[in-house]
Design a protein around this motif. Sequence first.
Motif, mmCIF file in Angstrom:
data_model
loop_
_atom_site.group_PDB
_atom_site.id
_atom_site.type_symbol
_atom_site.label_atom_id
_atom_site.label_comp_id
_atom_site.label_asym_id
_atom_site.label_seq_id
_atom_site.Cartn_x
_atom_site.Cartn_y
_atom_site.Cartn_z
ATOM 1 N N TYR A 40 -7.846 4.314 -16.219
ATOM 2 C CA TYR A 40 -8.057 3.024 -15.565
ATOM 3 C C TYR A 40 -7.666 3.153 -14.097
ATOM 4 O O TYR A 40 -6.651 3.755 -13.774
ATOM 5 N N ARG A 41 -8.467 2.573 -13.227
ATOM 6 C CA ARG A 41 -8.151 2.529 -11.796
ATOM 7 C C ARG A 41 -7.619 1.123 -11.530
ATOM 8 O O ARG A 41 -8.294 0.128 -11.804
ATOM 9 N N LEU A 42 -6.386 1.043 -11.018
ATOM 10 C CA LEU A 42 -5.733 -0.235 -10.803
ATOM 11 C C LEU A 42 -5.604 -0.531 -9.318
ATOM 12 O O LEU A 42 -5.497 0.379 -8.508
ATOM 13 N N HIS A 43 -5.589 -1.822 -8.976
ATOM 14 C CA HIS A 43 -5.430 -2.249 -7.588
ATOM 15 C C HIS A 43 -4.182 -3.106 -7.470
ATOM 16 O O HIS A 43 -3.984 -4.036 -8.243
ATOM 17 N N ASP A 44 -3.336 -2.779 -6.493
ATOM 18 C CA ASP A 44 -2.137 -3.567 -6.188
ATOM 19 C C ASP A 44 -2.454 -4.408 -4.960
ATOM 20 O O ASP A 44 -2.582 -3.893 -3.851
ATOM 21 N N ALA A 45 -2.586 -5.723 -5.153
ATOM 22 C CA ALA A 45 -2.960 -6.624 -4.061
ATOM 23 C C ALA A 45 -1.846 -6.758 -3.029
ATOM 24 O O ALA A 45 -2.122 -7.010 -1.853
ATOM 25 N N ASP A 46 -0.586 -6.600 -3.444
ATOM 26 C CA ASP A 46 0.531 -6.743 -2.504
ATOM 27 C C ASP A 46 0.504 -5.677 -1.415
ATOM 28 O O ASP A 46 0.800 -5.954 -0.261
ATOM 29 N N THR A 47 0.168 -4.462 -1.790
ATOM 30 C CA THR A 47 0.172 -3.349 -0.829
ATOM 31 C C THR A 47 -1.220 -2.817 -0.529
ATOM 32 O O THR A 47 -1.360 -1.880 0.257
ATOM 33 N N ASP A 48 -2.244 -3.394 -1.154
ATOM 34 C CA ASP A 48 -3.633 -2.961 -1.020
ATOM 35 C C ASP A 48 -3.782 -1.464 -1.288
ATOM 36 O O ASP A 48 -4.389 -0.725 -0.525
#
Length: 65
Positions: A40-48
Amino acid sequence: MPLPTPTHTIPVGTPVTVTRQGVPQPWNVVVHRHDRNGCYRLHDADTDTYVTVTAGEIAPLRARA
């Protein structure tokens, strides 16, 4: 004959928790995409930023009561 495609059980856009080597990670991440190798490829919106994890390292985020 084509190779079988891994089945992903967590849909794109789902908030998840990540555990690495038994330690929960303090990341605010959602599933960004499914990779062909079953990861799975995940995205962290806090740190982009983006991180790739295996199915054994993530679980859907449970709603807090």
